[in-house]
Design a protein around this motif. Structure first.
Motif, PDB file in Angstrom:
ATOM      1  N   UNK A 310       0.828  -1.265  -0.194  1.00 53.74           N
ATOM      2  CA  UNK A 310       0.188  -0.045   0.025  1.00 53.74           C
ATOM      3  C   UNK A 310       0.858   1.354  -0.124  1.00 53.74           C
ATOM      4  N   UNK A 311       1.948   1.148   0.767  1.00 48.68           N
ATOM      5  CA  UNK A 311       2.920   2.308   0.755  1.00 48.68           C
ATOM      6  C   UNK A 311       3.412   2.769  -0.536  1.00 48.68           C
ATOM      7  N   UNK A 312       3.900   1.417  -1.221  1.00 47.15           N
ATOM      8  CA  UNK A 312       4.583   1.773  -2.499  1.00 47.15           C
ATOM      9  C   UNK A 312       3.344   2.114  -3.401  1.00 47.15           C
ATOM     10  N   UNK A 313       2.299   1.520  -3.609  1.00 48.77           N
ATOM     11  CA  UNK A 313       1.292   2.201  -4.451  1.00 48.77           C
ATOM     12  C   UNK A 313       1.066   3.805  -4.276  1.00 48.77           C
ATOM     13  N   UNK A 314       1.246   4.180  -3.125  1.00 49.30           N
ATOM     14  CA  UNK A 314       0.800   5.546  -2.826  1.00 49.30           C
ATOM     15  C   UNK A 314       2.055   6.211  -3.342  1.00 49.30           C
ATOM     16  N   UNK A 315       3.169   5.990  -3.084  1.00 53.13           N
ATOM     17  CA  UNK A 315       4.722   6.670  -3.450  1.00 53.13           C
ATOM     18  C   UNK A 315       4.500   6.529  -4.859  1.00 53.13           C
ATOM     19  N   UNK A 316       4.236   5.484  -5.374  1.00 50.86           N
ATOM     20  CA  UNK A 316       4.412   5.483  -7.068  1.00 50.86           C
ATOM     21  C   UNK A 316       3.446   6.488  -7.554  1.00 50.86           C
ATOM     22  N   UNK A 317       2.259   6.695  -7.101  1.00 51.57           N
ATOM     23  CA  UNK A 317       1.335   7.684  -7.418  1.00 51.57           C
ATOM     24  C   UNK A 317       1.981   9.096  -7.295  1.00 51.57           C
ATOM     25  N   UNK A 318       2.902   9.476  -6.233  1.00 50.00           N
ATOM     26  CA  UNK A 318       3.362  10.609  -5.904  1.00 50.00           C
ATOM     27  C   UNK A 318       4.556  10.855  -6.944  1.00 50.00           C
ATOM     28  N   UNK A 319       5.236   9.866  -7.126  1.00 51.00           N
ATOM     29  CA  UNK A 319       6.415   9.653  -8.205  1.00 51.00           C
ATOM     30  C   UNK A 319       5.963  10.054  -9.501  1.00 51.00           C
ATOM     31  N   UNK A 320       4.882   9.707  -9.908  1.00 54.96           N
ATOM     32  CA  UNK A 320       4.237  10.029 -11.373  1.00 54.96           C
ATOM     33  C   UNK A 320       3.894  11.494 -11.333  1.00 54.96           C
ATOM     34  N   UNK A 321       3.455  11.880 -10.311  1.00 51.80           N
ATOM     35  CA  UNK A 321       3.046  13.527 -10.508  1.00 51.80           C
ATOM     36  C   UNK A 321       4.333  14.150 -10.188  1.00 51.80           C
ATOM     37  N   UNK A 322       5.538  13.796  -9.807  1.00 53.61           N
ATOM     38  CA  UNK A 322       6.637  14.507  -9.774  1.00 53.61           C
ATOM     39  C   UNK A 322       7.291  14.658 -11.337  1.00 53.61           C
ATOM     40  N   UNK A 654      11.432   0.108  -2.585  1.00 52.68           N
ATOM     41  CA  UNK A 654      11.335   1.472  -2.328  1.00 52.68           C
ATOM     42  C   UNK A 654      12.135   1.994  -1.333  1.00 52.68           C
ATOM     43  N   UNK A 655      12.570   3.213  -1.496  1.00 56.11           N
ATOM     44  CA  UNK A 655      13.542   3.895  -0.711  1.00 56.11           C
ATOM     45  C   UNK A 655      15.247   3.315  -0.936  1.00 56.11           C
ATOM     46  N   UNK A 656      15.171   2.681  -1.807  1.00 54.48           N
ATOM     47  CA  UNK A 656      16.535   2.127  -2.058  1.00 54.48           C
ATOM     48  C   UNK A 656      17.538   3.181  -2.294  1.00 54.48           C
ATOM     49  N   UNK A 657      17.177   3.908  -3.084  1.00 56.02           N
ATOM     50  CA  UNK A 657      18.125   4.955  -3.807  1.00 56.02           C
ATOM     51  C   UNK A 657      17.796   6.327  -3.142  1.00 56.02           C
ATOM     52  N   UNK A 658      16.476   6.742  -3.696  1.00 53.12           N
ATOM     53  CA  UNK A 658      15.762   8.028  -3.353  1.00 53.12           C
ATOM     54  C   UNK A 658      14.640   7.846  -2.216  1.00 53.12           C
ATOM     55  N   UNK A 659      14.615   8.307  -1.072  1.00 53.63           N
ATOM     56  CA  UNK A 659      13.405   7.926  -0.156  1.00 53.63           C
ATOM     57  C   UNK A 659      12.152   8.040  -0.931  1.00 53.63           C
ATOM     58  N   UNK A 660      11.214   7.594  -0.769  1.00 55.07           N
ATOM     59  CA  UNK A 660       9.839   7.837  -1.206  1.00 55.07           C
ATOM     60  C   UNK A 660       9.882   7.328  -2.756  1.00 55.07           C
ATOM     61  N   UNK A 661      10.766   6.654  -3.550  1.00 51.84           N
ATOM     62  CA  UNK A 661      10.976   6.336  -4.896  1.00 51.84           C
ATOM     63  C   UNK A 661      11.351   5.134  -4.924  1.00 51.84           C
ATOM     64  N   UNK A 662      11.293   4.736  -6.305  1.00 50.81           N
ATOM     65  CA  UNK A 662      11.766   3.498  -6.797  1.00 50.81           C
ATOM     66  C   UNK A 662      12.801   3.468  -8.182  1.00 50.81           C
ATOM     67  N   UNK A 663      13.807   2.790  -8.211  1.00 46.50           N
ATOM     68  CA  UNK A 663      14.697   3.051  -9.078  1.00 46.50           C
ATOM     69  C   UNK A 663      14.222   2.403 -10.328  1.00 46.50           C
ATOM     70  N   UNK A 664      14.363   2.922 -11.624  1.00 48.04           N
ATOM     71  CA  UNK A 664      14.178   2.449 -12.791  1.00 48.04           C
ATOM     72  C   UNK A 664      14.874   1.017 -12.819  1.00 48.04           C
TER      73      UNK A 664
END
Length: 802
Positions: A310-322, A654-664
């Motif tokens: 659930x946390x990943x899903x929410x951050x991915x929505x945020x990442x997309x908006x970024x 999630x959070x591996x390189x950039x907190x709140x995000x997922x690497x390509x």
């Protein structure tokens, strides 16, 4: 009506926000957990961060520095940007104690905290008890950024110190400019005495920037230096200049100093106007920014037992908006990724927008697809969809073959979710041209398999590829539906006949019975030799000598085998065993027996810890998109737990390189080498990640299949093992909002489905329910089929277990 839902929500949110939200997010009515931010805990200080805005952004390192980074413009992708121009390499702050005669540059933040709306850097105390943190954000719709330093005097004496805010200009154009006659000129800096600002200008082009400070007394500083020196050297060619001021702090007191950096491709006056707007309205602009991200989290909101997912899903929505850009003279679109790919792509968006639609941002999906069509029509004019357009409007690659087909299928998905027939009608003429381009111009041997490059950018892989064939088959299917919709029955029949024939050919000529999987491409022996030689060329440049030698041996053995075949032999061929051999399963065109066999083999032989390797031969890299497509492939055949394994492969990064995000790029173990994380490759924020997270959750777990134009929805949930409750709310389908709640109690499962509007026909599909007694809105009912028809706004279905 299209924007009414979002606008209403935004107004309500803004009312809450105006009660007072500070830069750090403390005290917000909706601050937890995402608006409290996520810390790097001091572990990834040398990795990139992004301060995102749709017209300006900052890229630097999580320790607060601005290292030279990036490859598209060598070492110049970081800094402060207002696309299509870069403004500065970076900024630095020096504190000087006027009484003790010592000074300190803020060189290394101890902690970085990432928020949906901005970032914070926390420094160790300096100058015997001065605590400093820095927060920053990029207001939406503004070509400028806001940087705020908070100073706290933790000592027992009054302290007076001088601030030198040094900025190094690097006013220069975006990637792919020089090739199109846009040449970077020298920068000059100066002082705007009247407004007490500093400015920079490119002497060759109409590019401008201004920066200024607010120390609590309005815009302006007491001093400046036009020949300042940053504490570190960067490769940009611009001069540096400093804003200088003095602060006095009583013991235990705090104060804030805010800096504004703004740019313009029109005039210096325009840049100044933006700066004054930011200075006067920074609090309101921050509130609006937070409202945007709160509404992003509220759209298609889920509540599931797996809280990490659930946390990943929410951050991915945020990442997309970024990654949303809104560029003057170009339009609003979803960029592919930061740091390297913030501009417009065909391939990336054909994946990403499916997740964008599933998470209810219809406007972004439509504006991005419309822009892709408009740019492609201008540059190509023949139905072909571009691959990549820089933020200056110039197209670098006119389009790989699969992008045209994939665009067509994504346009249809957009229509199904939105019901916007006028949007589809606008695209339809160019879509028909695209079908002609795919099936005639790109099929020179008339075998129904279009030629040309696909998703995998592999040297020499310019053949009849599996992903191109599969997505073309899907494009023909949906183009047939479009033709029917727009009253062209003969065209629809022609497209349908080709789609059926192509499906049959894919499942025979691309299938390898011995291997139990689909082939990379179909073609002649000579093409297979060329592709294999290309693979050897690419492998030659690998740094891992053990793996390199092993792979060269493998490819050389392939060449020896191919040489023994008769000239002109046509076949399906394996060279790389690239991940796109899963596309027949992703789209559901593979027969079930072949699909299950292939899915099992891919999981057993082609995957590492994080999903499918890009090449099952080389086994050295994986990406979120390859893992995400494999998740969707499992979903197509009802294998929910297998699907969830792949989705969780993404979630655990999630959070591996950039907190709140997922690497390509996924973590990768290289054969014969110590496991390593591939931080140096790919983007720390990538748009298409949403496809592999949101799309399977919404369309498979919750089972949403929309047809907004006809006001129809099918819900066919697939609840993972061990989940006893799940809830999806604020899901947009057309102009309506739906929610579905599923709960398992002792001996029964309860489905609650709510529609905001009446007049819709929706169905709960539960395989095996036919002939069983259930309760629909309290009434005992036996349904003759597996689909339960529902009407009205609220429906409660109780199904006994068993």
């Amino acid at each position: 009506m299209r924007k009414m839902i979002n606008m209403t929500l935004a107004v309500c949110l803004l009312t809450v926000l105006l009660a007072g939200c500070g830069t750090g997010g403390d005290g917000d009515a909706y601050s937890r957990p995402y608006f409290d931010g996520v810390s790097n805990q001091g572990k990834t200080t040398d990795k990139p961060y992004l301060t995102a805005g749709d017209r300006a952004y900052i890229i630097g390192a999580q320790d607060g520095h601005f290292p030279d980074l990036g490859s598209h413009i060598r070492d110049e992708m970081g800094g402060i940007w207002t696309q299509p121009i870069k403004l500065a390499d970076g900024f630095w702050l020096k504190l000087s104690d006027t009484e003790k005669q010592n000074d300190c540059w803020l060189m290394k933040a101890d902690t970085f905290i990432n928020y949906p709306f901005g970032n914070r850097f926390i420094y160790q105390p300096v100058l015997d008890g001065i605590r400093v943190n820095r927060t920053q954000f990029a207001p939406e719709g503004k070509t400028g950024v806001v940087i705020q330093y908070t100073f706290e005097n933790a000592s027992k004496t009054t302290r007076t110190f001088k601030l030198d805010f040094v900025l190094k200009t690097d006013i220069s154009p975006v990637w792919f400019s020089r090739q199109n006659g846009i040449i970077d000129g020298n920068d000059t800096v100066g002082r705007d005495e009247r407004n007490r600002l500093l400015y920079g200008k490119d002497l060759t082009n109409n590019w401008h920037m201004v920066w200024g400070a607010d120390t609590g007394k309005g815009i302006g500083t007491n001093g400046y230096a036009l020949n300042a020196s940053p504490p570190v050297a960067t490769k940009g060619n611009g001069p540096a200049a400093a804003l200088i001021d003095t602060l006095t702090l009583q013991p235990g007191k705090k104060t804030e100093v805010t800096y504004f950096i703004c740019g313009s491709t029109e005039s210096m006056d325009d840049a100044r106007t933006v700066l004054f707007d930011l200075a006067e309205n920074k609090d309101a602009l921050l509130s609006e920014k937070k409202a945007l991200y709160h509404s992003t989290l509220e759209r298609a909101k889920i509540d599931i037992p797996d809280k990490k997912l659930e946390e990943t899903y929410n951050w991915v929505k945020i990442n997309t908006q970024w990654l949303v850009s809104d560029l003057k003279g170009i339009g609003r679109f979803l960029g592919a990724g930061a740091v390297e790919y913030p501009w417009l792509f065909g391939c990336d968006n054909s994946y990403a927008l499916q997740g964008v639609l599933a998470t209810s941002d219809f406007e972004l999906a439509k504006s991005t697809l419309s822009l892709l069509k408009d740019v492609s029509e201008k540059v190509n004019g023949n139905g072909r969809i571009i691959h990549e357009m820089s933020a200056n409007g110039f197209v670098y690659n006119k389009g790989n073959t699969q992008e045209t087909a994939h665009f067509i299928t994504t346009a249809w998905q957009t229509f199904l979710w939105t019901g916007d027939s006028e949007f589809l009608r606008d695209l339809y003429p160019y879509i028909k041209q695209g079908i002609q381009w795919l099936t005639v111009e790109m099929d020179t041997n008339n075998n129904l398999f279009p030629e040309g490059y696909g998703i995998m950018e592999v040297r020499g892989l310019n053949a009849e590829l599996i992903d191109v064939a599969v997505y073309t088959q899907q494009a023909l299917e949906v183009a047939s539906e479009m033709a029917t919709l727009f009253g062209e029955p003969s065209t629809a029949d022609g497209f349908r006949a080709k789609a059926d024939s192509l499906k049959e050919k894919i499942n025979t000529l691309f299938w390898d019975e011995e291997e139990g999987i689909y082939c990379d491409f179909y073609g002649t022996k000579e093409q297979a030799v060329s592709v294999t030689k290309g693979a050897i060329h690419q492998v030659t440049y690998r740094s891992d000598s053990v793996a390199r030698a092993e792979q060269i041996r493998f490819y050389t053995s392939l060449l020896d085998r191919f040489d023994k075949l008769p000239e002109g032999t046509e076949n399906g061929w394996f060279t790389n065993k690239n991940w796109v051999i899963n596309t027949p399963m992703e789209t559901g065109i593979a027969p079930t027996e072949k699909a299950i066999r292939s899915l099992d083999i891919i999981r057993g032989k082609h995957c590492g810890e994080y999903g499918p390797y890009l090449s099952a031969v080389e086994k050295n890299q994986a990406m979120t998109i390859s893992t995400g497509v494999q998740a969707m492939s499992e979903a197509r055949y009802g294998r929910t737990d297998q699907m969830l394994w792949y989705v969780n492969c993404i979630a655990k990064t999630l959070h591996r390189t950039l907190p709140g995000s997922i690497d390509e790029m996924m973590p990768s173990t290289l054969p014969g080498a110590i496991p390593r994380y591939m931080f140096q490759y790919g983007c720390p924020v990538q748009a298409w990640t949403i496809y592999g997270v949101a799309t399977p959750i919404i369309t498979h777990i919750f089972g949403v299949s929309p047809d907004a134009y006809r006001k129809r929805v099918v819900f066919e949930p697939h609840v993972p093992s061990g989940w006893d409750r799940l809830f999806l709310s604020n899901l947009r389908i057309g102009d309506n909002l739906f929610s579905i709640r599923i709960e398992t109690e002792a001996g029964k499962t309860i489905y609650n489905i709510v529609s905001k509007d009446d007049g819709w026909n929706y169905v709960l599909s539960l395989p095996g329910i036919a002939g069983r007694e259930c309760r629909l809105n309290g009434q005992k009912t036996i349904f003759p089929e597996d689909q339960i028809p529902l009407t009205g706004q609220r429906n409660r279905i109780v199904v006994p277990s068993g």
